[in-house]
Design a protein around this motif. Sequence first.
Motif, short mmCIF file in Angstrom:
data_model
loop_
_atom_site.label_atom_id
_atom_site.label_comp_id
_atom_site.label_asym_id
_atom_site.label_seq_id
_atom_site.Cartn_x
_atom_site.Cartn_y
_atom_site.Cartn_z
N ASN A 211 24.33 29.98 69.79
CA ASN A 211 24.12 28.78 68.80
C ASN A 211 22.71 28.11 68.79
OD1 ASN A 211 26.86 29.15 68.05
ND2 ASN A 211 27.48 28.13 70.10
N ALA A 212 21.79 28.82 69.28
CA ALA A 212 20.40 28.46 69.07
C ALA A 212 19.49 29.31 68.14
CB ALA A 212 19.84 28.43 70.61
N ASN A 213 19.39 28.57 66.74
CA ASN A 213 18.83 29.24 65.94
C ASN A 213 17.11 29.19 66.16
OD1 ASN A 213 21.03 30.19 64.68
ND2 ASN A 213 21.24 28.21 63.41
N PRO A 214 16.21 30.06 66.07
CA PRO A 214 14.82 30.02 66.46
C PRO A 214 14.45 29.19 65.11
CG PRO A 214 15.01 32.25 66.10
CD PRO A 214 16.68 31.66 66.26
N ALA A 215 13.75 28.09 65.38
CA ALA A 215 12.95 27.43 64.22
C ALA A 215 11.88 26.91 64.64
CB ALA A 215 14.15 26.09 63.95
N ILE A 216 11.11 26.49 63.59
CA ILE A 216 9.79 25.81 63.48
C ILE A 216 10.16 24.52 62.83
CG2 ILE A 216 7.21 25.77 62.76
CD1 ILE A 216 7.42 29.02 63.19
N ARG A 217 9.81 23.48 63.35
CA ARG A 217 9.92 22.01 62.52
C ARG A 217 8.43 21.48 62.28
NH1 ARG A 217 13.97 17.59 64.88
NH2 ARG A 217 13.51 16.11 63.05
N VAL A 218 8.40 21.33 60.96
CA VAL A 218 7.13 20.60 60.43
C VAL A 218 7.87 19.34 59.98
CG1 VAL A 218 5.48 20.61 58.75
CG2 VAL A 218 6.21 22.75 59.61
N GLU A 219 7.46 17.98 60.74
CA GLU A 219 7.85 16.68 60.16
C GLU A 219 6.94 15.65 60.06
OE1 GLU A 219 10.92 13.36 62.59
OE2 GLU A 219 10.59 15.41 63.38
N SER A 220 6.98 14.89 59.12
CA SER A 220 5.94 13.81 58.86
C SER A 220 6.93 12.53 58.95
CB SER A 220 5.41 13.92 57.60
OG SER A 220 4.73 12.69 57.14
N GLY A 221 6.32 11.59 59.82
CA GLY A 221 6.68 10.27 60.04
C GLY A 221 6.14 9.22 59.19
N ALA A 222 4.83 9.62 58.49
CA ALA A 222 3.97 8.42 57.82
C ALA A 222 4.68 8.37 56.45
CB ALA A 222 2.72 9.20 57.91
N ALA A 223 4.70 7.07 55.90
CA ALA A 223 5.18 6.75 54.72
C ALA A 223 4.66 7.66 53.44
CB ALA A 223 5.10 5.21 54.40
N ALA A 224 3.11 7.77 53.59
CA ALA A 224 2.40 8.45 52.44
C ALA A 224 2.30 9.97 52.58
CB ALA A 224 0.97 7.67 52.27
N ALA A 225 2.81 10.56 53.80
CA ALA A 225 2.69 11.87 53.95
C ALA A 225 3.83 12.62 53.97
CB ALA A 225 2.14 12.06 55.45
N PHE A 226 3.59 13.84 53.51
CA PHE A 226 4.81 14.90 53.34
C PHE A 226 4.54 16.10 54.10
CE2 PHE A 226 2.00 15.19 49.90
CZ PHE A 226 1.56 16.37 49.73
N PRO A 227 5.80 16.67 54.71
CA PRO A 227 5.67 18.04 55.43
C PRO A 227 5.14 19.14 54.51
CG PRO A 227 7.98 17.32 55.56
CD PRO A 227 6.98 16.27 54.89
N LEU A 228 4.08 20.04 54.83
CA LEU A 228 4.19 21.13 54.09
C LEU A 228 3.78 22.31 54.98
CD1 LEU A 228 0.94 22.18 53.52
CD2 LEU A 228 0.98 19.94 52.74
N LEU A 229 4.12 23.54 54.47
CA LEU A 229 3.82 24.82 54.96
C LEU A 229 2.74 25.40 53.83
CD1 LEU A 229 4.07 27.34 57.07
CD2 LEU A 229 5.92 28.06 55.57
N GLN A 230 1.44 25.80 54.37
CA GLN A 230 0.46 26.06 53.48
C GLN A 230 0.21 27.78 53.83
OE1 GLN A 230 -3.65 24.83 53.64
NE2 GLN A 230 -3.02 23.83 51.68
N LEU A 231 0.28 28.74 52.59
CA LEU A 231 -0.06 29.98 52.92
C LEU A 231 -1.42 30.19 52.05
CD1 LEU A 231 3.67 31.06 51.84
CD2 LEU A 231 2.73 31.00 54.12
N ILE A 232 -2.28 30.72 52.73
CA ILE A 232 -3.73 31.03 52.14
C ILE A 232 -4.15 32.43 52.15
CG2 ILE A 232 -6.02 30.39 52.56
CD1 ILE A 232 -5.14 27.80 54.16
N ASP A 233 -4.30 32.84 51.14
CA ASP A 233 -5.06 34.06 50.98
C ASP A 233 -6.45 34.17 50.82
OD1 ASP A 233 -5.73 36.87 50.36
OD2 ASP A 233 -4.21 37.37 48.89
N SER A 234 -7.19 34.32 51.65
CA SER A 234 -8.70 33.93 51.76
C SER A 234 -9.61 35.12 50.94
CB SER A 234 -9.22 33.83 53.12
OG SER A 234 -8.54 32.73 53.72
N ARG A 235 -9.02 36.22 50.61
CA ARG A 235 -9.70 37.41 50.03
C ARG A 235 -10.15 36.87 48.53
NH1 ARG A 235 -4.69 41.46 50.44
NH2 ARG A 235 -3.82 39.62 49.43
N THR A 236 -11.07 37.41 48.15
CA THR A 236 -11.42 37.07 46.79
C THR A 236 -10.41 37.10 45.70
OG1 THR A 236 -13.77 38.11 47.07
CG2 THR A 236 -13.27 37.62 44.95
#
Length: 189
Positions: free
Chosen positions: A101-126
Motif C-alpha cells: 500500500n505504498a505507491n512510489p511517488a514524486i511530489r512537486v508542491e507549491s505553497g506560494a500564492a503566485a506559483a504553480f507546480p510543474l514538471l519540465q521536460l527539456i530536449d537540449s538537442r538542436t
Amino acid sequence: NTIQYMALQFLYDGYFAGSVGIGTETLFTGAELDVYGDIVLMQKNWALRGNNANADFCIEELIGTGFSDANVKLTIKSGGNVGIGTTSPSTLLHVYSNAANANPAIRVESGAAAAFPLLQLIDSRTGGQTWNIENGRSTLGTLGFYKSGTSPTGSLVVIDSSGKVGIGTTAPLQKLVVQDGDGGGTTGS
C-alpha cells in the motif's frame, strides 16, 4: 614502527584547532574533518556510509546491530544515479518501494500564492523543445501541457477540475473542445 591509537572522550564540548582525520593520516586537501569509513549517528539511528567497493554513498536507517542494504534509504552511485528505496538505481533518479500500500511517488508542491507546480521536460538537442506539465497555470485546478515560453492562452492541452478537456483553449465548456488559433474549432458533448 608501532601505530599508537588514542581514544578521546568529551564530557562537554570539544575543540580541535586544526583538521582531524579519523581512520586516515592523509587528509583530503581543504577538509576540516576527513573520515575513512562509515559514520554512524546512533542517537538518531542513521548511518552515512560508503557501500561496497564501487564508491557509492548511502544513507541507511540503522535497524539491528549491523549495516544492511535492505535498510538503505538513499543511494548515490559513483556515476551519479540517485536511488530512493534502491541501492541499484538504473536511471538518474530511480524511486522504488516494495512496501504494501505504498505507491512510489514524486511530489512537486507549491505553497506560494503566485506559483504553480510543474514538471519540465527539456530536449537540449538542436531543434528540441521544452515541455511543461503544469498544475494551475492558467486556472486553479487545471492540469496543462504547454510548450515552455507560451502564454496560458497558447496551451496545447488543458484538463479542468471537472474533467473537461481543452485543446487550444484553457477554458473548455464541454467534455472536449478543440480550438485552432483563429478562434474556430470543434466542440464535443
